[in-house]
Write a protein that holds these residues in place. Structure first.
Motif, short mmCIF file in Angstrom:
data_model
loop_
_atom_site.label_atom_id
_atom_site.label_comp_id
_atom_site.label_asym_id
_atom_site.label_seq_id
_atom_site.Cartn_x
_atom_site.Cartn_y
_atom_site.Cartn_z
N ASP A 50 -63.95 173.56 -13.93
CA ASP A 50 -63.65 172.28 -13.28
C ASP A 50 -64.29 171.12 -14.04
OD1 ASP A 50 -62.07 173.37 -11.32
OD2 ASP A 50 -63.57 173.22 -9.73
N GLU A 51 -65.52 171.30 -14.49
CA GLU A 51 -66.20 170.25 -15.26
C GLU A 51 -65.43 169.96 -16.54
OE1 GLU A 51 -70.07 171.84 -15.89
OE2 GLU A 51 -70.68 171.56 -13.81
N ALA A 52 -64.99 171.00 -17.22
CA ALA A 52 -64.23 170.82 -18.45
C ALA A 52 -62.90 170.11 -18.17
CB ALA A 52 -63.98 172.17 -19.13
N ARG A 53 -62.24 170.49 -17.09
CA ARG A 53 -60.97 169.87 -16.73
C ARG A 53 -61.15 168.38 -16.43
NH1 ARG A 53 -59.35 173.89 -14.54
NH2 ARG A 53 -60.36 173.71 -12.51
N GLU A 54 -62.26 168.03 -15.79
CA GLU A 54 -62.54 166.62 -15.51
C GLU A 54 -62.77 165.84 -16.80
OE1 GLU A 54 -65.84 166.91 -12.84
OE2 GLU A 54 -64.58 167.63 -11.19
N ALA A 55 -63.46 166.45 -17.75
CA ALA A 55 -63.68 165.79 -19.04
C ALA A 55 -62.36 165.61 -19.79
CB ALA A 55 -64.67 166.59 -19.89
N ILE A 56 -61.50 166.60 -19.72
CA ILE A 56 -60.18 166.50 -20.37
C ILE A 56 -59.37 165.38 -19.73
CG2 ILE A 56 -57.98 167.69 -20.73
CD1 ILE A 56 -59.69 170.31 -20.95
N ALA A 57 -59.44 165.28 -18.40
CA ALA A 57 -58.72 164.21 -17.71
C ALA A 57 -59.25 162.84 -18.13
CB ALA A 57 -58.83 164.39 -16.20
N ALA A 58 -60.54 162.74 -18.36
CA ALA A 58 -61.14 161.47 -18.72
C ALA A 58 -60.94 161.11 -20.19
CB ALA A 58 -62.65 161.50 -18.42
N TYR A 59 -61.02 162.10 -21.08
CA TYR A 59 -61.02 161.81 -22.51
C TYR A 59 -59.79 162.31 -23.27
CZ TYR A 59 -65.87 161.04 -21.30
OH TYR A 59 -67.03 160.60 -20.71
N GLY A 60 -58.94 163.11 -22.61
CA GLY A 60 -57.74 163.63 -23.26
C GLY A 60 -57.97 165.00 -23.86
N LEU A 61 -56.87 165.60 -24.31
CA LEU A 61 -56.93 166.95 -24.89
C LEU A 61 -57.44 166.96 -26.32
CD1 LEU A 61 -53.55 168.47 -23.66
CD2 LEU A 61 -55.84 169.25 -23.06
N THR A 62 -57.24 165.87 -27.03
CA THR A 62 -57.57 165.85 -28.46
C THR A 62 -58.41 164.63 -28.82
OG1 THR A 62 -55.56 164.66 -29.02
CG2 THR A 62 -55.44 167.07 -29.08
N PHE A 63 -58.99 164.69 -29.99
CA PHE A 63 -59.67 163.55 -30.61
C PHE A 63 -59.34 163.59 -32.09
CE2 PHE A 63 -62.52 167.07 -31.24
CZ PHE A 63 -63.12 166.84 -32.46
N ASN A 64 -59.53 162.50 -32.78
CA ASN A 64 -59.31 162.46 -34.22
C ASN A 64 -60.64 162.64 -34.92
OD1 ASN A 64 -56.56 162.02 -33.95
ND2 ASN A 64 -56.80 159.81 -33.88
N ASP A 65 -60.67 163.59 -35.86
CA ASP A 65 -61.91 163.81 -36.61
C ASP A 65 -62.11 162.69 -37.63
OD1 ASP A 65 -60.27 164.40 -38.80
OD2 ASP A 65 -60.68 166.55 -38.75
N ARG A 66 -63.11 162.81 -38.46
CA ARG A 66 -63.43 161.72 -39.40
C ARG A 66 -62.35 161.49 -40.44
NH1 ARG A 66 -67.23 163.84 -43.95
NH2 ARG A 66 -66.76 166.05 -43.88
N PHE A 67 -61.43 162.45 -40.59
CA PHE A 67 -60.32 162.29 -41.52
C PHE A 67 -59.05 161.81 -40.82
CE2 PHE A 67 -62.99 165.76 -43.23
CZ PHE A 67 -63.44 165.11 -44.37
N GLY A 68 -59.16 161.58 -39.50
CA GLY A 68 -58.01 161.13 -38.74
C GLY A 68 -57.09 162.25 -38.28
N THR A 69 -57.54 163.49 -38.44
CA THR A 69 -56.74 164.64 -38.04
C THR A 69 -57.01 164.96 -36.57
OG1 THR A 69 -56.97 165.53 -40.27
CG2 THR A 69 -56.25 167.07 -38.55
N PRO A 70 -55.96 165.12 -35.78
CA PRO A 70 -56.18 165.46 -34.37
C PRO A 70 -56.79 166.85 -34.22
CG PRO A 70 -53.86 164.92 -34.79
CD PRO A 70 -54.56 164.95 -36.10
N ARG A 71 -57.77 166.95 -33.34
CA ARG A 71 -58.45 168.21 -33.05
C ARG A 71 -58.53 168.38 -31.54
NH1 ARG A 71 -58.61 170.84 -37.80
NH2 ARG A 71 -59.52 169.53 -39.40
N ALA A 72 -58.52 169.62 -31.10
CA ALA A 72 -58.71 169.89 -29.67
C ALA A 72 -60.14 169.57 -29.28
CB ALA A 72 -58.39 171.34 -29.35
N ARG A 73 -60.30 168.95 -28.12
CA ARG A 73 -61.65 168.68 -27.62
C ARG A 73 -62.32 170.01 -27.28
NH1 ARG A 73 -63.34 163.98 -26.78
NH2 ARG A 73 -64.87 164.71 -25.28
N PRO A 74 -63.63 170.10 -27.40
CA PRO A 74 -64.34 171.34 -27.06
C PRO A 74 -64.11 171.77 -25.61
CG PRO A 74 -65.80 169.81 -28.20
CD PRO A 74 -64.52 169.07 -27.93
N GLU A 75 -63.86 170.81 -24.74
CA GLU A 75 -63.66 171.13 -23.33
C GLU A 75 -62.42 172.00 -23.10
OE1 GLU A 75 -64.28 168.11 -24.54
OE2 GLU A 75 -65.99 167.28 -23.46
N VAL A 76 -61.45 171.93 -24.01
CA VAL A 76 -60.25 172.76 -23.88
C VAL A 76 -60.65 174.23 -23.97
CG1 VAL A 76 -58.04 173.35 -24.95
CG2 VAL A 76 -58.73 170.95 -24.75
N ALA A 77 -61.49 174.57 -24.93
CA ALA A 77 -61.96 175.96 -25.08
C ALA A 77 -62.87 176.35 -23.92
CB ALA A 77 -62.68 176.14 -26.40
#
Length: 111
Positions: free
Chosen positions: A48-75
């Protein structure tokens, strides 16, 4: 059990504590089952905590190269869901229903 009443752990969320108490009320559990139940409840809350973080921040983020990555909360959510399901299976809390309605049992590798 050891004779003393078992209460849901304080660190669990209110809804999870209610579920924990309902399981204790409805099933006769040994001490080691209560430990498994505690871990299952913690896994549920972690998911539930991870799901709340995903709702707040989204499923992905862009790394330093601009490549989309899954947020750790997904795992974390996935792993918590898997852990919860496995712990429930170990507790074997299901009540058998009519044979015609219940799907066939899964074969266990533990035999």
């Amino acid at each position: 059990m050891s004779g003393e009443p078992v209460k849901p752990p304080d660190h669990l969320r209110p809804a999870t504590r209610r579920w924990f108490a309902a399981v204790l009320r409805d099933f006769a559990l040994e001490d080691h089952h209560v430990r498994l139940l505690t871990r299952a409840a913690e896994a549920w809350d972690r998911g539930d905590e991870a799901r709340e973080a995903i709702a707040a921040y989204g499923l992905t983020f862009n790394d330093r190269f601009g490549t989309p990555r899954a947020r750790p909360e997904v795992a974390i959510e996935r792993d918590s869901r898997t852990g919860f399901a496995r712990l429930l299976r170990e507790l074997d809390l299901d009540i058998a229903g009519p044979e015609t309605v219940r799907p066939p049992a899964l074969r266990s590798n533990r035999r």
